[in-house]
Motif scaffolding. Structure first.
Motif, PDB file in Angstrom:
ATOM      1  N   LEU A  54       0.779  -1.230   0.034  1.00 52.70           N
ATOM      2  CA  LEU A  54       0.111   0.014  -0.011  1.00 52.70           C
ATOM      3  C   LEU A  54       0.998   1.130  -0.003  1.00 52.70           C
ATOM      4  O   LEU A  54       0.464   2.261  -0.445  1.00 52.70           O
ATOM      5  CB  LEU A  54      -0.954   0.101   1.159  1.00 52.70           C
ATOM      6  CG  LEU A  54      -1.898  -1.091   1.175  1.00 52.70           C
ATOM      7  CD1 LEU A  54      -2.785  -1.110   2.397  1.00 52.70           C
ATOM      8  CD2 LEU A  54      -3.018  -1.073   0.018  1.00 52.70           C
ATOM      9  N   ALA A  55       2.011   1.164   0.402  1.00 54.60           N
ATOM     10  CA  ALA A  55       2.981   2.095   0.628  1.00 54.60           C
ATOM     11  C   ALA A  55       3.473   2.627  -0.753  1.00 54.60           C
ATOM     12  O   ALA A  55       3.991   3.866  -0.902  1.00 54.60           O
ATOM     13  CB  ALA A  55       4.097   2.127   1.637  1.00 54.60           C
ATOM     14  N   LEU A  56       3.729   1.547  -1.764  1.00 56.80           N
ATOM     15  CA  LEU A  56       4.257   1.731  -2.947  1.00 56.80           C
ATOM     16  C   LEU A  56       3.169   2.358  -4.083  1.00 56.80           C
ATOM     17  O   LEU A  56       2.084   2.386  -3.556  1.00 56.80           O
ATOM     18  CB  LEU A  56       4.845   0.550  -3.433  1.00 56.80           C
ATOM     19  CG  LEU A  56       5.835  -0.007  -2.695  1.00 56.80           C
ATOM     20  CD1 LEU A  56       6.210  -1.486  -3.197  1.00 56.80           C
ATOM     21  CD2 LEU A  56       7.168   0.732  -2.667  1.00 56.80           C
ATOM     22  N   PRO A  57       3.792   2.746  -5.128  1.00 50.05           N
ATOM     23  CA  PRO A  57       2.762   3.339  -6.150  1.00 50.05           C
ATOM     24  C   PRO A  57       1.721   2.377  -6.493  1.00 50.05           C
ATOM     25  O   PRO A  57       1.817   1.235  -6.220  1.00 50.05           O
ATOM     26  CB  PRO A  57       3.750   3.699  -7.328  1.00 50.05           C
ATOM     27  CG  PRO A  57       5.258   3.731  -6.738  1.00 50.05           C
ATOM     28  CD  PRO A  57       5.210   2.930  -5.552  1.00 50.05           C
ATOM     29  N   GLU A 107      12.647  -1.530  -2.040  1.00 58.07           N
ATOM     30  CA  GLU A 107      13.954  -1.006  -2.601  1.00 58.07           C
ATOM     31  C   GLU A 107      13.928  -1.045  -4.113  1.00 58.07           C
ATOM     32  O   GLU A 107      14.350   0.032  -4.966  1.00 58.07           O
ATOM     33  CB  GLU A 107      15.033  -1.849  -2.111  1.00 58.07           C
ATOM     34  CG  GLU A 107      16.299  -1.199  -2.728  1.00 58.07           C
ATOM     35  CD  GLU A 107      16.782  -2.032  -3.872  1.00 58.07           C
ATOM     36  OE1 GLU A 107      17.699  -1.328  -4.565  1.00 58.07           O
ATOM     37  OE2 GLU A 107      16.378  -3.029  -4.219  1.00 58.07           O
ATOM     38  N   ARG A 108      13.371  -2.164  -4.807  1.00 53.24           N
ATOM     39  CA  ARG A 108      13.343  -2.108  -6.239  1.00 53.24           C
ATOM     40  C   ARG A 108      12.617  -0.949  -6.955  1.00 53.24           C
ATOM     41  O   ARG A 108      12.834  -0.602  -8.062  1.00 53.24           O
ATOM     42  CB  ARG A 108      12.746  -3.621  -6.699  1.00 53.24           C
ATOM     43  CG  ARG A 108      13.272  -4.567  -6.516  1.00 53.24           C
ATOM     44  CD  ARG A 108      12.610  -5.886  -6.471  1.00 53.24           C
ATOM     45  NE  ARG A 108      11.518  -5.793  -7.727  1.00 53.24           N
ATOM     46  CZ  ARG A 108      11.783  -6.801  -8.594  1.00 53.24           C
ATOM     47  NH1 ARG A 108      12.882  -7.524  -8.551  1.00 53.24           N
ATOM     48  NH2 ARG A 108      10.752  -6.622  -9.505  1.00 53.24           N
ATOM     49  N   VAL A 109      11.517  -0.324  -6.025  1.00 50.56           N
ATOM     50  CA  VAL A 109      10.894   0.729  -6.460  1.00 50.56           C
ATOM     51  C   VAL A 109      11.476   2.184  -6.295  1.00 50.56           C
ATOM     52  O   VAL A 109      11.540   2.846  -7.126  1.00 50.56           O
ATOM     53  CB  VAL A 109       9.229   0.683  -5.976  1.00 50.56           C
ATOM     54  CG1 VAL A 109       8.420   1.887  -6.526  1.00 50.56           C
ATOM     55  CG2 VAL A 109       8.550  -0.450  -6.490  1.00 50.56           C
ATOM     56  N   VAL A 110      11.909   2.490  -5.133  1.00 46.14           N
ATOM     57  CA  VAL A 110      12.127   3.636  -4.744  1.00 46.14           C
ATOM     58  C   VAL A 110      13.705   4.038  -5.271  1.00 46.14           C
ATOM     59  O   VAL A 110      14.030   5.287  -5.028  1.00 46.14           O
ATOM     60  CB  VAL A 110      12.160   3.756  -2.998  1.00 46.14           C
ATOM     61  CG1 VAL A 110      10.819   3.705  -2.627  1.00 46.14           C
ATOM     62  CG2 VAL A 110      13.203   2.821  -2.336  1.00 46.14           C
ATOM     63  N   LYS A 118       7.868  -2.573 -12.549  1.00 44.08           N
ATOM     64  CA  LYS A 118       6.469  -2.226 -13.011  1.00 44.08           C
ATOM     65  C   LYS A 118       5.797  -1.116 -12.606  1.00 44.08           C
ATOM     66  O   LYS A 118       4.827  -0.641 -12.805  1.00 44.08           O
ATOM     67  CB  LYS A 118       5.824  -3.463 -13.603  1.00 44.08           C
ATOM     68  CG  LYS A 118       6.495  -4.363 -14.657  1.00 44.08           C
ATOM     69  CD  LYS A 118       5.470  -5.615 -14.741  1.00 44.08           C
ATOM     70  CE  LYS A 118       6.464  -6.546 -16.070  1.00 44.08           C
ATOM     71  NZ  LYS A 118       7.693  -6.759 -15.349  1.00 44.08           N
ATOM     72  N   LYS A 119       5.878  -1.131 -11.194  1.00 41.82           N
ATOM     73  CA  LYS A 119       5.368  -0.126 -10.259  1.00 41.82           C
ATOM     74  C   LYS A 119       5.982   1.196 -10.289  1.00 41.82           C
ATOM     75  O   LYS A 119       5.303   2.224  -9.955  1.00 41.82           O
ATOM     76  CB  LYS A 119       5.621  -0.750  -8.625  1.00 41.82           C
ATOM     77  CG  LYS A 119       4.676  -2.129  -8.454  1.00 41.82           C
ATOM     78  CD  LYS A 119       4.755  -2.251  -7.004  1.00 41.82           C
ATOM     79  CE  LYS A 119       4.577  -3.722  -6.684  1.00 41.82           C
ATOM     80  NZ  LYS A 119       5.416  -4.648  -7.051  1.00 41.82           N
ATOM     81  N   ASN A 120       6.829   1.402 -11.127  1.00 46.61           N
ATOM     82  CA  ASN A 120       7.570   2.761 -11.396  1.00 46.61           C
ATOM     83  C   ASN A 120       6.602   3.194 -12.701  1.00 46.61           C
ATOM     84  O   ASN A 120       6.884   4.508 -12.995  1.00 46.61           O
ATOM     85  CB  ASN A 120       8.986   2.631 -11.728  1.00 46.61           C
ATOM     86  CG  ASN A 120       9.590   2.382 -10.491  1.00 46.61           C
ATOM     87  OD1 ASN A 120      10.062   1.083 -10.500  1.00 46.61           O
ATOM     88  ND2 ASN A 120       9.971   3.356  -9.549  1.00 46.61           N
ATOM     89  N   VAL A 121       5.930   2.701 -13.344  1.00 49.72           N
ATOM     90  CA  VAL A 121       5.260   3.098 -14.615  1.00 49.72           C
ATOM     91  C   VAL A 121       4.267   3.985 -14.115  1.00 49.72           C
ATOM     92  O   VAL A 121       3.167   3.730 -13.195  1.00 49.72           O
ATOM     93  CB  VAL A 121       4.869   1.845 -15.500  1.00 49.72           C
ATOM     94  CG1 VAL A 121       4.167   2.565 -16.452  1.00 49.72           C
ATOM     95  CG2 VAL A 121       5.806   1.197 -16.143  1.00 49.72           C
TER      96      VAL A 121
END
Length: 513
Positions: A39-42, A372-375, A385-388
């Protein structure tokens, strides 16, 4: 050694007292942490997440190349809590909590040592294809793991108690598993064969109550099986394509496939074997030689599953075996090792205290790596893929369209799911989906909005499947077209992701015709 049908004499003490209560509390805390991290990620959805969100628009007896049960469960959760990331993460983490809990219950039926019950349960978290990959994205595999755990628990209970309720649970496990993922059969058939090969266990399973369990399973599967008969190509072409490489000859393909099978097995259990040397290293040689009826049963199940995989590879000439396809095969591997340790008589309560720090480190490490993979996207060349930037791009495209479309046509399921997450009030389809019935025509007031992309590349070409879909509407023409390029989340503007779109309508005379 007690007979196989018997439960350990002290196992009733484990329920709610010395073992299961702290185990369930620790599991609940871990999966709550995973839920909060997601929930904290995009809100941008991964592949499986996007597909689940897209399919949640409607109930169907089939959704392509996967059975529909997980989609039905997700549909129900979304109806309760809305089309949100919370709904996706809640169902997944509840099912993973239930999976680990079922394995804890199974272990408590077969083991007397408190330490071994805990190690058999939490040893599963050392298996990357179960702990990390399910947390990252997988959905149907989560359902597969749950029903495999339910199969093992109900099978052991049937063999021990012969109760009608146990056979009812077995029927639910078989029917639910086959409705969740077709390769559940690669766990079911070896399990049933392993029991059949044991002369003591065979009569305890194969009786009239077992026939009742099968009848219940068939009844559960019947509606989907009818759909499957009418959509066999849709359900099988995709999975078969994933298994083959047309450029390889038969012998080469089989050799590569068998090597991939071996590699996949090692990928699933290699780290577990290494980490379990921490509590068991000193006694490993003696424990490896020890055995009892239950350990032989589980060993036989896993061996028969690998043999069945090898036969399928050999007869089909398949060259591809994904590591995650073997995850449910080895879910009981830590339990098997603990059964051998107990058979050796070398169980020690200190073994859990030695293993607990490993478990706690992994419980912190997995959510941390996923976050970490996202931020840290701006420091890596391969964004998650959550960075898109789906939500800002979709809102920007809809604003440029100037009017709510009658339908949005998306290039793929993941994109369609992200569109539905952002605008659940607008129907969305993909070219190959028959989930919804599209309008008969599109007018200037109710146009068609088409959105496509090519892995974020600039000026992406529209897919042929989308062009073919558009040809079903005579005179359809573009009112406007455009491209949106926005920065990835956490990229600090250093990298852009591109979407193309077109707003289409039909001339009035074409609509009249």
């Amino acid at each position: 050694m007690p007979p196989l049908s018997a439960r350990p004499a002290a196992s009733h003490l484990h329920f709610g007292k010395s073992v299961l209560k702290p185990a369930l509390l620790l599991l609940a805390g871990y999966f709550l942490l995973e839920l909060l991290v997601r929930l904290a990620l995009p809100s941008s959805l991964e592949l499986d997440e996007g597909q689940q969100m897209f399919f949640s628009q409607a109930l169907a007896l089939g959704y392509g190349d996967q059975p529909p049960l997980y989609n039905w469960l997700q549909y129900g959760v979304i109806k309760l809590f809305g089309p949100t990331v919370f709904s996706l993460a809640l169902l997944k983490n509840l099912m993973m909590f239930a999976t680990f809990s079922l394995m804890a219950l199974t272990a408590s039926r077969l083991l007397t040592s408190r330490a071994l019950i805990m190690i058999a349960t939490f040893g599963i978290i050392t298996m990357p294809q179960i702990s990390f990959e399910t947390a990252r994205d997988l959905t149907h595999t989560v359902g597969l793991l749950f029903f495999t755990a339910l199969l093992l628990f109900s099978l052991v209970t049937c063999l021990q108690t012969q109760k009608r309720s146990a056979f009812l649970l077995l029927g639910l496990a078989i029917g639910g598993g086959m409705l969740t993922k077709y390769n559940f059969a690669l766990a079911l058939l070896p399990a049933l064969a392993a029991v059949a090969l044991d002369t003591d266990l065979r009569p305890r399973l194969y009786n009239r109550r077992f026939l009742g369990a099968l009848a219940l399973a068939v009844l559960m599967m019947a509606p989907h099986l009818i759909w499957l008969l009418n959509h066999i190509s849709e359900a099988t072409d995709g999975p078969i394509d994933k298994l083959t490489d047309d450029d390889l000859g038969y012998v080469t393909a089989v050799f590569i496939g068998l090597f991939a099978l071996l590699k996949g097995a090692l990928a699933n259990i290699g780290l577990t074997c290494l980490l379990l040397l921490i509590p068991f290293g000193r006694i490993a040689p003696r424990a490896f030689r020890a055995d009892n009826g239950w350990s032989r049963l589980f060993y036989r199940m896993m061996l028969l599953t690998l043999l069945l995989f090898a036969i399928i590879i050999a007869f089909g000439g398949f060259s591809v075996v994904r590591e995650r396809w073997l995850a449910h095969t080895f879910i009981a591997f830590p339990l098997l090792l603990c059964l051998k340790v107990e058979a050796s008589g070398l169980a020690d309560e200190r073994q859990w205290r030695q293993f607990l720090p490993v478990v706690l480190v992994i419980m912190v490490l997995i959510p941390a790596v996923i976050a970490e993979r996202v931020v840290t996207m701006s420091y890596v060349s391969n964004p998650d893929k959550k960075n898109v930037p789906y939500a800002p791009a979709i809102n920007r495209i809809l604003a440029q369209a100037g009017r709510p479309p009658a339908l949005i046509l998306a290039s793929d399921d993941q994109l369609a799911g992200n569109i539905h997450l952002v605008r659940p009030d607008l129907p969305v389809l993909t070219p190959k989906s028959a989930l919804l019935t599209p309008p008969d025509h599109f007018s200037a007031d109710k146009p068609l909005l088409v959105i496509w992309r090519d892995d974020g590349k600039s000026n992406p070409l529209m897919l042929k499947a989308m062009k073919d879909w558009l040809r079903h509407y005579p005179g359809l023409s573009a009112l406007s077209t455009g491209e949106i390029a926005l920065p990835y989340f956490y990229s600090h503007g250093k990298a852009l992701y591109s979407f193309s779109f077109g707003l289409y309508t039909q001339p009035a005379e074409q609509v009249t015709d």
